[in-house]
Write an enzyme that holds these catalytic residues in place. Structure first.
Site, mmCIF file in Angstrom:
data_model
loop_
_atom_site.group_PDB
_atom_site.id
_atom_site.type_symbol
_atom_site.label_atom_id
_atom_site.label_comp_id
_atom_site.label_asym_id
_atom_site.label_seq_id
_atom_site.Cartn_x
_atom_site.Cartn_y
_atom_site.Cartn_z
ATOM 1 C CD GLU A 131 -2.396 -1.227 2.835
ATOM 2 O OE1 GLU A 131 -3.101 -2.183 3.109
ATOM 3 O OE2 GLU A 131 -2.195 -0.278 3.628
ATOM 4 C CE LYS A 133 5.308 5.792 7.027
ATOM 5 N NZ LYS A 133 5.061 7.218 7.240
ATOM 6 C CG ASP A 135 3.600 13.278 4.732
ATOM 7 O OD1 ASP A 135 3.433 13.072 5.950
ATOM 8 O OD2 ASP A 135 4.433 14.087 4.290
ATOM 9 C CE1 TYR A 250 -7.915 6.739 -2.128
ATOM 10 C CE2 TYR A 250 -6.001 8.158 -1.853
ATOM 11 C CZ TYR A 250 -6.969 7.590 -2.659
ATOM 12 O OH TYR A 250 -6.999 7.874 -4.003
ATOM 13 C CE LYS A 345 9.800 7.295 6.949
ATOM 14 N NZ LYS A 345 9.241 8.623 7.132
ATOM 15 C CB CYS A 439 12.383 45.138 -14.002
ATOM 16 S SG CYS A 439 12.404 43.511 -14.791
ATOM 17 C CB CYS A 442 13.273 45.306 -18.889
ATOM 18 S SG CYS A 442 11.883 45.752 -17.806
ATOM 19 C CB CYS A 457 8.547 44.079 -14.171
ATOM 20 S SG CYS A 457 9.135 44.900 -15.671
ATOM 21 C CB CYS A 463 9.930 43.086 -19.215
ATOM 22 S SG CYS A 463 10.872 42.066 -18.077
#
Length: 703
Positions: A131, A133, A135, A250, A345, A439, A442, A457, A463
């Protein structure tokens, strides 16, 4: 002990074993409290795992150092006082972690299981269930007679938190089970009187990024990662807030269950149990698989690892479980972990490194983004040297400065980002980073509009960083309508330096176009013909095509109608612009800033010199508009008017054309195949018109 002192101690394991064990316990308790209780982690999961395994090894080598309060003897995490406590009838224990990310991790587990079962090499391979894992946040759902009565977090494994009201807001979690459901090929099992389903509450990456981007736009706190965001949502005291967070679920296991002798289901394998959960209405990942022996485990680990970045959610590994429940019972448990399961892991998606500097990147739309230059770090399967800092306000909120040790996160295709700083007070003063006034690409003025967090900008037509976006916007159908000038062709023209500014479009020759990849002479001629045709346009289309920030089609029409001539718009003061219908201070200042840039005015003059032209006149008299203040939605196909033509007529009459139906909608104009918008209008009692009704409305003859 201060965080910096704890962190320093962890990096320098040079003290005697007893002192080292004490320091590790204090450090792990500190970070477990931040992670599980406060939802405010300071270090990546990989760093916590490293410290945990160091303490495990130390206690194994020196059993006299093992203490009842050691993090190795419990799952970890104290309760928040805001929620009622729930004692789990079947403990929610953790699974042993195999940190060897190579194939040997799976083979080690299979060898250990076979050894503990007393199986020889000649005996058949063991069947496993493999399955993902997830997080996320572990959750236990208790059903009595098929109805959800309680949802609880894992907590310390023995006692969790009652979060029923918040979990009820997760659409994927069934509130009542279907007693007639059954797995494929099996008879209906009914619903047991008691059923506890174990699973994971998580947040999809795309929904997490969208939520964080919305938080940044508002200048509010962002979440560190999807797991942290999911945990924070589940622990909201107000279920209405939890309902606004995009949570998913799940299922992957069982807790308390009515025994078979009392009418409960008699499962023989873990895989069959999962299929029954799916039949009852629980989401079970399609990526779960029944595999055979060590080779099957290795193949699964490699297959999921290869597709990990393309998954819509975060995982940090896979889980292997002995499939046979009879074998699971024979294997049993050791301390806090089942012998019949292991988590294998993958490389961590969060790591620590040092921020060595800050650069500024200019995006396609002119947004300036500060980017951290990092000491190279391996995270999420690749070496990362740069990570986004999002914007100046995000940096200030996280208190990030050059020289800091930072947490870097990379998940899937998401751009690596700096999510936080590790450590206490800096040893010496480091100045705050400031965004440039010009910027870096430019040299145009950089502005940040009131109420916004992003710097931009102002050289949109000039630019180089914005060149492709400016050309595509200029060429679109609602602007200059240059047919054939799509994204792939613009990419080639810009990357080969054939086009540098908008006027270069009208200087293209047949030879230059036909020499491009997948561009035959006939196709090239069609583009040239479309460019020539586009020279005759209207002032609103031209204004919209210039890409002034906040100036959409409706505003461009209002500006053209109010001023009559382009020069009058370019020379207008903020006060004069504010006289235009629906132009407020932000829009007026944006227009003024755009035309104050000499290179933007130069581009306009060059386009005129290339033959782009439109009719101009005196400002139109501001006659009363019959639909001023009205909101109208268009849906379906009208008999004679296109959607754009109907929109133009409505906006000219002063109406606002919206994309969705609400209680504030005044009319819905519906044609053939109108769909859900028509249904919603009827449900809300919004007046519905056909094309004939629209024409009457435009004439002001309909109240």
């Amino acid at each position: 002990m201060a965080t910096l002192d704890l962190f320093s101690a962890a990096l320098q394991p040079s003290e005697p074993p007893a002192a080292r064990a004490q320091a590790l316990r204090a450090l792990l308790h500190h970070h477990a409290h931040l992670y599980y209780t406060l939802d405010a982690p300071e270090i990546p999961d990989a760093e916590y795992d490293r410290l945990f395994h160091e303490l495990q090894a130390l206690e194994a080598a020196h059993p006299e150092l093992r203490a009842p309060d050691s993090p190795t003897q419990r799952v970890g995490g104290k309760l928040l006082e805001a929620f009622a406590s729930v004692r789990h009838r079947v403990p929610m224990l953790s699974i042993r972690t195999e940190t060897d990310t190579e194939a040997s991790g799976a083979r080690n587990f299979d060898a250990r299981v076979r050894r503990e079962l007393g199986l020889s090499e000649s005996e058949p391979p063991i069947d496993y269930v493999a399955e993902l894992k997830f997080d996320g946040l572990a959750m236990s759902l208790r059903y009595e007679h098929g109805v959800l009565v309680q949802a609880a977090t894992r907590g310390d494994g023995e006692v969790g938190e009652d979060v029923t009201q918040n979990v009820r807001t997760i659409g994927q979690i069934p509130l009542r089970l279907n007693p007639d459901a059954h797995p494929a090929g099996a008879k209906a099992l009914g619903v047991p009187s008691v059923l506890e389903v174990r699973g994971e509450v998580y947040m999809r990456r795309d929904e997490f990024e969208a939520m964080n981007e919305a938080q940044r736009e508002k200048g509010e706190k962002t979440f560190v990662n999807p797991r942290n965001a999911a945990a924070g949502a589940v622990r909201q005291l107000d279920p209405a807030i939890a309902a606004q967070r995009p949570l998913s679920f799940y299922a992957y296991g069982l807790g308390d269950l009515t025994p078979a002798e009392q009418g409960g289901p008699a499962f023989e394998s873990h895989y069959d149990m999962l299929q029954t959960l799916k039949a009852w209405g629980f989401p079970v990942t399609e990526l779960v698989a029944r595999v055979s022996g060590a080779d099957g485990l290795v193949a699964y680990h490699q297959r999921i690892g290869a597709s990990r970045d393309r998954l819509p959610f975060d995982i940090d590994g896979v889980v292997y479980k002995v499939d046979s429940l009879a074998l699971q019972r024979r294997l049993g448990f050791v301390t806090r972990e089942p012998r019949w399961a292991v988590a294998h892991k993958y490389p961590a998606q969060e790591q620590l490194t040092v921020m060595q500097g800050i650069d500024v990147q200019v995006g396609r739309t002119g947004k300036l983004t500060p980017v951290a230059r990092l000491a190279p770090v391996f995270v999420g399967g690749v070496t990362v040297t740069n990570a986004t800092l999002h914007n100046l306000f995000e940096m200030r909120r996280k208190r990030v400065r050059v020289g800091d040790t930072v947490i870097v996160r990379r998940a899937g295709d998401v751009i690596p980002e700096v999510v936080g700083v590790v450590g206490g007070p800096r040893a010496h003063y480091v100045p705050n980073f400031r965004m440039p006034r010009r910027c870096p690409v430019c040299g145009s003025t950089v502005v940040r509009e009131k109420g916004e967090v992003n710097h931009r900008c102002t050289g949109g037509l000039f630019c180089a960083a914005q060149r492709k976006e400016a050309i595509l916007h200029f060429a679109q159908r609602r602007a200059m309508d240059i047919e054939g000038l799509g994204e792939k062709l613009v990419d080639q023209l810009v990357e080969s330096h054939v086009i540098r500014t908008l006027p270069d479009l009208y200087k293209l020759g047949l030879t230059a176009l036909a020499s491009l990849e997948r561009m035959a002479e006939k196709s090239a001629q069609n583009v040239l013909d479309a460019l020539e045709k586009s020279k005759q346009t209207t002032l609103p289309r031209f204004l919209f095509g210039l890409g002034l920030r906040h100036v959409g089609e409706a505003t461009a029409k209002d500006l053209a109608r109010h001023f009559g001539r382009l020069d009058a718009i370019m020379d207008a003061s903020v006060e004069q612009l504010l006289e235009v219908n629906d132009v407020g201070p932000v829009v007026a200042q944006s227009i003024r800033t755009f035309f104050e840039q000499p290179h933007n005015r130069e581009v306009v003059e060059q386009l005129r010199a290339c033959g782009v032209r439109w009719e101009e006149g005196e400002p139109a008299a501001q006659a009363p508009k019959p639909l001023a203040g009205k909101t109208i939605v268009l849906t379906g196909t009208l008999p004679t008017l296109s959607r754009d033509e109907a929109k133009d007529l409505l906006e000219a009459a002063g109406a606002k054309v919206a994309g969705s139906v609400s209680k504030k909608t005044d009319y819905v104009v519906a044609g053939a195949e109108a769909g859900s918008k028509l249904d919603k209008a009827q449900a809300l009692g919004v007046p519905v018109l056909d094309e004939a009704g629209l024409m009457i409305l435009l004439q002001g003859e309909l109240s």
